[in-house]
Scaffold this motif. Structure first.
Motif, short mmCIF file in Angstrom:
data_model
loop_
_atom_site.label_atom_id
_atom_site.label_comp_id
_atom_site.label_asym_id
_atom_site.label_seq_id
_atom_site.Cartn_x
_atom_site.Cartn_y
_atom_site.Cartn_z
N LEU A 234 -9.09 15.25 -6.28
CA LEU A 234 -8.07 14.82 -6.75
C LEU A 234 -7.81 13.36 -6.36
O LEU A 234 -7.74 13.02 -5.24
CB LEU A 234 -6.91 15.74 -6.18
CG LEU A 234 -6.79 17.12 -6.81
CD1 LEU A 234 -5.30 17.62 -6.13
CD2 LEU A 234 -6.73 17.32 -8.16
N THR A 235 -7.64 12.40 -7.41
CA THR A 235 -7.42 11.04 -6.94
C THR A 235 -6.00 10.53 -7.59
O THR A 235 -5.62 10.96 -8.90
CB THR A 235 -8.53 10.09 -7.53
OG1 THR A 235 -8.62 10.25 -8.96
CG2 THR A 235 -9.99 10.65 -6.87
N ILE A 236 -5.30 10.10 -6.71
CA ILE A 236 -3.81 9.73 -7.06
C ILE A 236 -3.75 8.20 -7.20
O ILE A 236 -3.71 7.58 -6.09
CB ILE A 236 -2.75 10.35 -6.41
CG1 ILE A 236 -3.08 11.84 -6.35
CG2 ILE A 236 -1.38 9.90 -6.93
CD1 ILE A 236 -2.34 12.75 -5.65
N ASP A 237 -3.40 7.48 -8.50
CA ASP A 237 -3.30 6.14 -8.35
C ASP A 237 -2.21 5.40 -8.42
O ASP A 237 -0.91 5.99 -8.53
CB ASP A 237 -3.90 5.57 -9.68
CG ASP A 237 -5.69 5.92 -9.60
OD1 ASP A 237 -6.01 6.29 -8.78
OD2 ASP A 237 -6.16 5.38 -10.61
N ASP A 238 -1.82 4.48 -7.97
CA ASP A 238 -0.59 3.26 -8.47
C ASP A 238 0.57 3.45 -7.13
O ASP A 238 1.56 2.83 -7.30
CB ASP A 238 0.06 3.68 -9.65
CG ASP A 238 -0.95 3.33 -10.74
OD1 ASP A 238 -2.07 2.69 -10.47
OD2 ASP A 238 -0.49 3.69 -11.98
N GLY A 239 0.25 4.29 -6.34
CA GLY A 239 1.27 4.27 -5.06
C GLY A 239 1.02 3.25 -4.08
O GLY A 239 0.43 2.43 -4.28
N PRO A 240 1.90 3.38 -3.10
CA PRO A 240 2.99 4.37 -2.88
C PRO A 240 4.26 4.25 -3.50
O PRO A 240 4.43 3.16 -4.08
CB PRO A 240 3.44 4.35 -1.31
CG PRO A 240 2.84 2.78 -1.08
CD PRO A 240 1.89 2.63 -1.80
N SER A 241 5.04 5.33 -3.89
CA SER A 241 6.08 5.15 -4.55
C SER A 241 7.19 6.10 -4.14
O SER A 241 6.83 6.90 -3.42
CB SER A 241 5.62 5.47 -6.08
OG SER A 241 5.55 7.00 -6.26
N ASP A 242 8.06 6.18 -5.10
CA ASP A 242 9.36 7.34 -4.58
C ASP A 242 8.74 8.65 -4.73
O ASP A 242 9.25 9.81 -4.32
CB ASP A 242 10.62 7.15 -5.41
CG ASP A 242 11.25 5.82 -5.20
OD1 ASP A 242 10.90 5.09 -4.07
OD2 ASP A 242 12.04 5.28 -6.17
N ASP A 243 7.71 9.09 -5.65
CA ASP A 243 7.13 10.22 -5.36
C ASP A 243 6.24 10.62 -4.51
O ASP A 243 5.69 12.01 -4.14
CB ASP A 243 6.07 10.39 -6.85
CG ASP A 243 6.85 10.23 -8.10
OD1 ASP A 243 8.10 10.69 -8.18
OD2 ASP A 243 6.18 10.06 -8.93
N THR A 244 5.86 9.96 -3.37
CA THR A 244 4.72 9.98 -2.63
C THR A 244 5.05 11.16 -1.71
O THR A 244 4.25 12.10 -1.48
CB THR A 244 4.38 8.89 -1.69
OG1 THR A 244 4.22 7.69 -2.46
CG2 THR A 244 3.31 9.19 -0.57
#
Length: 273
Positions: free
Chosen positions: A89-99
């Motif tokens: 699993l790879t998660i792009d574009d953070g960190p964010s309010d979703d982290t």
């Protein structure tokens, strides 16, 4: 120091080829040779043959820049070399309010992921980067400013700055340098490879995606990812999208992975001579 509870043995990590570019300027020879051939055709047959030949000679370079899985300018990892029922699993574009919600979901499913984070966003929210690391997940370089519209066209100095600044930022926050890089929108022009080589970064693409950065339909997004699931799949996900449903999408995906018998792993870099 880099505080991580991740144990690659206990989590059954899969060794993956770690290939930083070795000859980042090799494309120049191909370009020069192709243009010499074009010039010869133009001189011998005129524009009738020379112009189509010139256009055709540039097509591979456009493909190499815009196709996320293209290895024309640098090696790229598209899937993990395994027959085990595992995915990365790879998660792009953070960190964010979703982290934080994403981290809680991953913990609830005993799952691991690599977060390809943006340097300036990491600098603005260092506590989230540290939380990612402390919970045993990976951190990857996803450029400093995430210039999504122009990353494919960045000149050498700007490209180098995007990689250098993000690497410095993430190294300072995590205590060690990232080893994996995800190109913005998957685009990799010829000037990316020298910057990656300078930091020993290996480029990662993907083999399964649901366009969750733009699509808000959870069912449709997960169906797209599930269609491309296979042993060793690299799954591309995002956080912080404007539609606000990335956490819900991850929750649904983790449920499907559990139901289908897939485990998540973090790759253990395998050096390639």
């Amino acid at each position: 120091m880099y505080a991580s509870r991740y144990d690659p043995v206990m989590n059954s990590a899969v060794s993956a080829p770690h290939r930083p570019p070795r000859r980042p300027h090799a494309w120049l020879a191909a370009l020069l040779l192709s243009q010499l051939l074009v010039a010869a055709l133009w001189w011998r047959f005129g524009a009738r043959w020379g112009l189509p030949a010139m256009i055709a000679s540039h097509l591979p370079f456009w493909w190499g820049t815009l196709a996320p899985g293209s290895a024309l300018f640098s090696p790229v990892l598209r899937r993990l070399p395994t027959s085990e029922r595992v995915v990365w699993l790879t998660i792009d574009d953070g960190p964010s309010d979703d982290t934080r919600a994403i981290l809680d979901l991953l913990d609830a499913h005993g799952a691991k992921a690599t977060f390809f984070v943006v340097g300036e966003r990491a600098r603005a929210r260092p506590e989230l980067v540290r939380a990612i690391v402390e919970r045993g997940h990976g951190i990857g370089n996803h450029s400093q400013c995430h210039p999504s519209a122009w990353f494919w066209a960045l000149p050498p100095r700007r490209m180098r700055a995007e990689i250098d600044e993000a690497q410095r930022t993430l190294t300072a926050l995590c205590g060690r340098a990232p080893r994996w890089f995800r190109a913005v929108a998957g685009h990799a022009n010829p000037f990316l490879a020298p910057a990656l080589r300078a930091h020993g970064l290996a480029r990662v693409a993907w083999s399964a995606r649901g366009y969750d950065a733009v699509l808000s339909d959870v069912t449709r997004t997960i169906a797209r990812i599930e269609r491309d699931l296979a042993p060793g799949a690299i799954v591309l996900l995002h956080e912080g999208a404007r539609h606000g449903r990335n956490v819900e999408m991850l929750a649904r995906l983790l449920q499907r992975l559990d139901a289908l018998g897939y485990r998540t792993v973090l790759p253990e870099p395998l050096e390639v001579a």
